[in-house]
Design a protein around this motif. Sequence first.
Motif, mmCIF file in Angstrom:
data_model
loop_
_atom_site.group_PDB
_atom_site.id
_atom_site.type_symbol
_atom_site.label_atom_id
_atom_site.label_comp_id
_atom_site.label_asym_id
_atom_site.label_seq_id
_atom_site.Cartn_x
_atom_site.Cartn_y
_atom_site.Cartn_z
ATOM 1 N N ASP A 10 -75.559 73.825 -85.514
ATOM 2 C CA ASP A 10 -76.987 73.593 -85.728
ATOM 3 C C ASP A 10 -77.303 72.130 -86.032
ATOM 4 O OD1 ASP A 10 -75.662 73.608 -88.103
ATOM 5 O OD2 ASP A 10 -77.254 74.625 -89.218
ATOM 6 N N ARG A 11 -76.258 71.276 -86.090
ATOM 7 C CA ARG A 11 -76.549 69.871 -86.352
ATOM 8 C C ARG A 11 -76.370 69.062 -85.073
ATOM 9 N NH1 ARG A 11 -73.198 67.788 -91.078
ATOM 10 N NH2 ARG A 11 -73.284 69.794 -92.095
ATOM 11 N N ALA A 12 -77.458 68.522 -84.571
ATOM 12 C CA ALA A 12 -77.390 67.779 -83.311
ATOM 13 C C ALA A 12 -76.658 66.461 -83.509
ATOM 14 C CB ALA A 12 -78.791 67.524 -82.810
ATOM 15 N N THR A 13 -76.061 65.947 -82.450
ATOM 16 C CA THR A 13 -75.428 64.621 -82.534
ATOM 17 C C THR A 13 -76.498 63.568 -82.377
ATOM 18 O OG1 THR A 13 -75.145 64.431 -80.170
ATOM 19 C CG2 THR A 13 -73.376 65.511 -81.393
ATOM 20 N N GLY A 14 -76.138 62.330 -82.670
ATOM 21 C CA GLY A 14 -77.056 61.208 -82.473
ATOM 22 C C GLY A 14 -77.549 61.184 -81.042
ATOM 23 N N GLU A 15 -76.652 61.503 -80.110
ATOM 24 C CA GLU A 15 -76.983 61.495 -78.680
ATOM 25 C C GLU A 15 -78.103 62.495 -78.381
ATOM 26 O OE1 GLU A 15 -74.983 60.540 -74.965
ATOM 27 O OE2 GLU A 15 -76.967 60.091 -75.711
ATOM 28 N N ALA A 16 -77.897 63.730 -78.863
ATOM 29 C CA ALA A 16 -78.855 64.785 -78.531
ATOM 30 C C ALA A 16 -80.231 64.505 -79.125
ATOM 31 C CB ALA A 16 -78.322 66.123 -79.037
ATOM 32 N N ARG A 17 -80.233 63.820 -80.286
ATOM 33 C CA ARG A 17 -81.497 63.569 -80.957
ATOM 34 C C ARG A 17 -82.328 62.502 -80.261
ATOM 35 N NH1 ARG A 17 -79.332 63.283 -86.254
ATOM 36 N NH2 ARG A 17 -79.241 61.058 -85.920
ATOM 37 N N SER A 18 -81.614 61.498 -79.693
ATOM 38 C CA SER A 18 -82.348 60.349 -79.174
ATOM 39 C C SER A 18 -82.877 60.593 -77.767
ATOM 40 C CB SER A 18 -81.464 59.110 -79.192
ATOM 41 O OG SER A 18 -80.275 59.367 -78.492
ATOM 42 N N ALA B 159 -72.243 57.874 -78.514
ATOM 43 C CA ALA B 159 -71.354 59.036 -78.482
ATOM 44 C C ALA B 159 -71.096 59.609 -79.871
ATOM 45 C CB ALA B 159 -70.034 58.655 -77.812
ATOM 46 N N ASP B 160 -71.661 58.989 -80.886
ATOM 47 C CA ASP B 160 -71.569 59.463 -82.262
ATOM 48 C C ASP B 160 -70.139 59.474 -82.825
ATOM 49 O OD1 ASP B 160 -72.809 60.186 -84.606
ATOM 50 O OD2 ASP B 160 -72.747 62.335 -84.194
ATOM 51 N N PHE B 161 -69.351 58.494 -82.429
ATOM 52 C CA PHE B 161 -68.032 58.306 -83.045
ATOM 53 C C PHE B 161 -68.182 57.666 -84.421
ATOM 54 C CE2 PHE B 161 -66.431 57.968 -78.586
ATOM 55 C CZ PHE B 161 -65.362 58.831 -78.673
ATOM 56 N N VAL B 162 -67.320 58.026 -85.349
ATOM 57 C CA VAL B 162 -67.108 57.161 -86.513
ATOM 58 C C VAL B 162 -66.485 55.886 -85.939
ATOM 59 C CG1 VAL B 162 -65.709 56.834 -88.600
ATOM 60 C CG2 VAL B 162 -66.771 59.067 -88.128
ATOM 61 N N LEU C 291 -77.373 46.981 -83.643
ATOM 62 C CA LEU C 291 -77.092 47.892 -82.521
ATOM 63 C C LEU C 291 -76.900 49.325 -83.013
ATOM 64 C CD1 LEU C 291 -74.477 45.898 -80.413
ATOM 65 C CD2 LEU C 291 -76.609 46.887 -79.542
ATOM 66 N N LEU C 292 -76.184 49.459 -84.113
ATOM 67 C CA LEU C 292 -75.895 50.793 -84.647
ATOM 68 C C LEU C 292 -77.162 51.484 -85.133
ATOM 69 C CD1 LEU C 292 -72.608 49.890 -86.520
ATOM 70 C CD2 LEU C 292 -72.817 51.560 -84.671
ATOM 71 N N LEU C 293 -78.056 50.702 -85.726
ATOM 72 C CA LEU C 293 -79.289 51.292 -86.258
ATOM 73 C C LEU C 293 -80.190 51.846 -85.158
ATOM 74 C CD1 LEU C 293 -80.181 48.949 -89.262
ATOM 75 C CD2 LEU C 293 -79.771 51.428 -89.360
ATOM 76 N N GLU C 294 -79.935 51.444 -83.919
ATOM 77 C CA GLU C 294 -80.703 52.024 -82.807
ATOM 78 C C GLU C 294 -80.315 53.484 -82.578
ATOM 79 O OE1 GLU C 294 -80.412 49.621 -79.270
ATOM 80 O OE2 GLU C 294 -80.856 47.784 -80.407
ATOM 81 N N HIS C 295 -79.121 53.859 -83.045
ATOM 82 C CA HIS C 295 -78.637 55.219 -82.777
ATOM 83 C C HIS C 295 -78.357 56.027 -84.038
ATOM 84 C CE1 HIS C 295 -77.967 54.141 -78.543
ATOM 85 N NE2 HIS C 295 -77.585 52.976 -79.024
#
Length: 274
Positions: free
Chosen positions: A266-274, A167-170, A191-195
């Motif tokens: 214009d900056r995608a979240t981690g979610e949208a990228r993966s 979900a790209d939370f801090v 785990l974090l490095l997967e996203h």
Amino acid sequence: MTAVPRGRLIVVGTGPGAPEWMSPEVTALVAEATDLVGYMTYVDLLCDILGPAAAGKTRHTSDNREELDRVRFALDLAAQGRTVALVSSGDPGVFGMAAAVFEILDRDPQPAWRDVDVTIAPGISAMFAAAARAGAPLGHDFCVISLSDNLKPWEVVEARIAAAARADFVIVFYNPASTQRQWQVDRAKALLLEHRAPSTPVVLARNVGRDGEGVRVTTLEALNAADADMRTLVIVGSSQTRTVLRAHSRAGEGPWVYTPRHYPEDRATGEARS
Ligand code: SAH
């Protein structure tokens, strides 16, 4: 028959450690207390901050693990008409004694406790002090996870880390490690490095507001389990978290770390990228 005066249970947090980070409300409430109950380190810290104002109060200190017994003890004392301050560090509601009080009142209520007046006083949680030292890493959506599996199964911790990463939370990690728990930070990192990008900023804040304070900025890739112990808070940035050089940086000081409030389209979240 003489009526027992109505007792009080005051649940307080000392803040992270520095006297100026303990609220005036806590000082005023504790001044009225007859008894102080808590883990020795926190009761000592409270007494150091209060100085002479803490004199004459009966101290009941114990090991950090006997949390629920400590709550029962504090409620029993209050039921005798005493004014009891139950002491946590930081904010008492964040991985602290306040929830433990309600756990006991909910699951194992005793008739004698019915008349005890309960007050919870907020405090500055370690995350706010750590974030302020580092800049403003919590400027946008964030979540808070305790890495300790003493009170919850590790599978639950993993599921939350994965969900928060997706979900790209801090993410703010409390209790990252202790002498008995060493591997959790490495597992969380994997785990974090997967996203999240290897270059994601990470703040390691140790003993904030106390002697030996140290705040370091590193990256997710360079995060080392040996950097964290039970006096450390770890803040892992989102895909949007950035660093900016300090104009006048003192020796050992890293860049500022912040998470912008404005979310660029214009900056995608981690979610949208993966
Ligand atoms: N109620 C407290 C948290 C208790 S859990 C609060 O709101 O701050 C204990 C964890 O908090 C520690 O393992 C560490 O991760 C963090 N912590 C507490 N005080 C800290 C400080 N001064 N500096 C860095 N981390 C701290």
